[in-house]
Design an enzyme around this catalytic site. Structure first.
Site, PDB file in Angstrom:
ATOM      1  N   LYS A 141      52.140  69.741  37.845  1.00  0.00           N
ATOM      2  CA  LYS A 141      50.695  69.499  37.995  1.00  0.00           C
ATOM      3  C   LYS A 141      50.414  68.825  39.332  1.00  0.00           C
ATOM      4  O   LYS A 141      51.173  67.933  39.753  1.00  0.00           O
ATOM      5  CB  LYS A 141      50.228  68.608  36.840  1.00  0.00           C
ATOM      6  CG  LYS A 141      48.732  68.334  36.799  1.00  0.00           C
ATOM      7  CD  LYS A 141      48.385  67.432  35.617  1.00  0.00           C
ATOM      8  CE  LYS A 141      46.896  67.193  35.475  1.00  0.00           C
ATOM      9  NZ  LYS A 141      46.578  66.307  34.339  1.00  0.00           N
ATOM     10  N   SER A 157      43.196  68.058  31.014  1.00  0.00           N
ATOM     11  CA  SER A 157      43.083  68.420  32.418  1.00  0.00           C
ATOM     12  C   SER A 157      44.273  69.227  32.948  1.00  0.00           C
ATOM     13  O   SER A 157      44.143  69.886  33.975  1.00  0.00           O
ATOM     14  CB  SER A 157      42.929  67.153  33.259  1.00  0.00           C
ATOM     15  OG  SER A 157      44.097  66.363  33.185  1.00  0.00           O
ATOM     16  N   SER A 203      45.456  65.097  28.003  1.00  0.00           N
ATOM     17  CA  SER A 203      45.536  66.169  28.999  1.00  0.00           C
ATOM     18  C   SER A 203      46.797  67.014  28.986  1.00  0.00           C
ATOM     19  O   SER A 203      46.859  68.013  29.695  1.00  0.00           O
ATOM     20  CB  SER A 203      45.355  65.586  30.397  1.00  0.00           C
ATOM     21  OG  SER A 203      43.993  65.458  30.647  1.00  0.00           O
TER      22      SER A 203
HETATM   23  N1  GLN Z   1      39.846  64.698  28.578  1.00  0.00           N
HETATM   24  C1  GLN Z   1      40.162  63.330  28.813  1.00  0.00           C
HETATM   25  C2  GLN Z   1      39.358  62.804  29.973  1.00  0.00           C
HETATM   26  O1  GLN Z   1      38.630  63.555  30.546  1.00  0.00           O
HETATM   27  C3  GLN Z   1      41.633  63.167  29.049  1.00  0.00           C
HETATM   28  C4  GLN Z   1      42.054  63.413  30.448  1.00  0.00           C
HETATM   29  C5  GLN Z   1      43.503  63.146  30.684  1.00  0.00           C
HETATM   30  O2  GLN Z   1      44.264  62.953  29.746  1.00  0.00           O
HETATM   31  N2  GLN Z   1      43.893  63.109  31.959  1.00  0.00           N
HETATM   32  O3  GLN Z   1      39.449  61.652  30.315  1.00  0.00           O
END
Ligand code: GLN
Length: 485
Positions: free
Chosen positions: A81, A156, A180
């Site tokens: 990532k 994400s 994420s």
């Molecule tokens: N969807 C969550 C957020 O927007 C988790 C994001 C993540 O785990 N990086 O904060």
């Protein structure tokens, strides 16, 4: 032949290499060809590093030719990532503000993977600075779900999930702050895991919310995820929050009998979710019963407060962490400005996308004097209560089984105008993040109404009990969890 090479698991790769049925170079080439074929429509990758992957593959092939013993991940095509540093190549966090940034060193997780023989194919797309649940917040265009290109891959770490699902990598690294890794794994029908907070070094992970951030693996099987996790886990002097707790051989322990384990099912996770998802998870729980586990209904009473608590804490930490992007130290600087203050303003205005700005504002607000006690401090107290719920539950059960997401993969654009809806869909993943416990998402059948769309089941375990978590996930996968539906 080439296509088959992209479908192998880590164990399959090892077999093929040691039997000399294929070379590491062929494996990498097969994946580069697959990327060429699929990625124009999926857009899982932001950058490719074919030279780096091929150089590593040739080293592995030389070891094979010399009859040397192969390291555990020899030749494994791996995606990373783009919030994780890879020396000498771009690391943008899918943000325009880091567009021209080249990482000066490798993250510890990347270093450990390469030392174990993995071949790094490139960097995957994500929501900007990992803020989002759909990969639509990328500054470089969204990733599409390979199972249905009109839908999101989750986020994400959507690029990592999609790359593994579309056989453009055998395994991938993602980051998980509030879901994420687990949510995109669920949306892409692959396995994704977040270890205990501190299990994997965060050195070289660009900070979003430091008290919640994790690096973790994606794979197409629980065994692959276990093998990657045990490679990257363990104390790292470069990250003082990495835990000095011994790392077990998770993969070797996978086949241990799970009968006799107690599986907790918290009632708070089964209201307000899509009923078809609920049905699949119920079937998953029934499968644990068939495997000889004891199913116990439990309660995690503070679950309702988790979303509010998470979005206060993560935005507060983000507003502080992202202060460093000032047009001086990293990446992009606005070409037009009038004096120093205006340079900061123009740079941040043009460099950050809408969601990142929203979170910086929210985070700054909850930390500001006058509101600090009402929001930030209160959220910290609630976090303790959420964590305590789990500690108490784990006095009685070994693992907890819940859905990963209350909704199936949604259409691109469907939730973009309504950030709150997107936040609320994180309800089942942010709880484990707040508590710092490990969580995994495994495929749990398909939606009855649209058999292209997968359902993910989450398993939690107590702090540093990754072994039991992976055993339960593996037993579930082996007993047909994949084919339900
Ligand atoms: N969807 C969550 C957020 O927007 C988790 C994001 C993540 O785990 N990086 O904060």
């Amino acid at each position: 032949m080439l296509v088959e090479l992209t479908q192998l698991t880590i164990t399959g790769i090892r077999d093929s290499l040691t039997r000399k049925q294929t070379s590491a170079e062929e494996l990498v080439q097969a994946h580069l060809a697959q990327i060429e074929m699929r990625d124009a429509e999926v857009h899982a990758y932001l950058w490719h590093s074919p030279e780096r992957a091929l150089a590593q593959a040739r080293r592995i092939d030389q070891m094979i030719a010399a009859g040397e013993e192969l390291p555990p991940l020899a030749g494994v095509p791996t995606a990373v990532k783009d919030v994780i540093l890879t020396k000498g190549s771009p690391t943008t966090c899918a943000s325009r503000i880091l567009e021209n940034y080249t990482a000066p060193y490798d993250a510890t997780a990347v270093k450990r993977l390469e030392a174990a023989g993995a071949c790094i194919l490139g960097k995957t797309n994500c929501d900007e600075f990992a803020m989002g649940s759909s990969t639509e917040n990328s500054g470089f265009g969204p990733t599409h779900n390979p199972l249905d290109l009109t839908r999101v891959p989750g986020g994400s770490s959507g690029g990592s999930g999609a790359a593994v699902a579309a056989n453009m990598a055998t395994v991938a690294l993602g980051s998980d702050t509030g879901g994420s890794i687990r949510q995109p794994a669920s949306f892409c029908n692959v396995v994704g895991m977040m270890g205990t907070y501190g299990r994997v070094s965060r050195y070289g992970l660009v900070a979003f919310a430091s008290s919640l951030d994790h690096i973790g693996p994606f794979g197409r099987s629980v065994r692959d995820v276990a093998l990657v996790l045990q490679t990257i886990a363990g104390r790292d002097p470069m990250d003082s929050t990495s835990a000095d707790v011994p790392v077990a051989d998770y993969a070797a322990a996978l086949d241990r009998d799970v009968s006799g384990l107690t599986v907790g099912v918290p009632k708070e996770y089964f209201t307000g979710l899509n009923p078809e998802i609920g049905d699949n998870i119920q079937k998953g729980i029934d499968l644990f019963a068939k495997l000889g586990c004891k199913i116990e209904s439990i309660t995690l009473p503070h679950t309702d407060y988790a979303i509010g608590c998470y979005y206060i804490i993560c935005t507060a930490e983000a507003s502080s962490n992202l202060a460093r992007y000032d047009g001086v130290r990293y990446g992009f600087r606005s070409p037009e400005y009038d004096g120093l203050r205006d340079m900061y303003r123009q740079t941040r205005d043009h460099g950050f996308g809408a969601e990142v700005k929203r979170r910086i504002m929210l985070g700054t607000y909850v930390l500001s004097s006058g509101y600090y006690d009402a929001y930030y401090l209160k959220a910290q107290k609630v976090r303790t209560l959420v964590a305590r719920d789990f500690v108490e539950a784990f006095d009685e059960v070994d693992v907890i089984v819940v859905p990963t997401s209350p909704i199936p993969p949604f259409k691109l654009g469907e939730k973009l105008d309504d950030p709150l809806q997107m936040y609320l869909a994180d309800i089942y993943t942010v709880t484990a993040s707040l508590a710092g416990i490990p969580g995994i998402s495994v495929p749990c059948g398909k939606m009855k109404s649209d058999p292209r769309l997968p359902v993910g089941m989450q398993i939690f375990a107590k702090h540093f009990d990754e072994t039991v978590l992976l055993q339960a996930a593996h037993a579930f996968e082996k007993s047909g969890g994949f084919d339900m539906g």
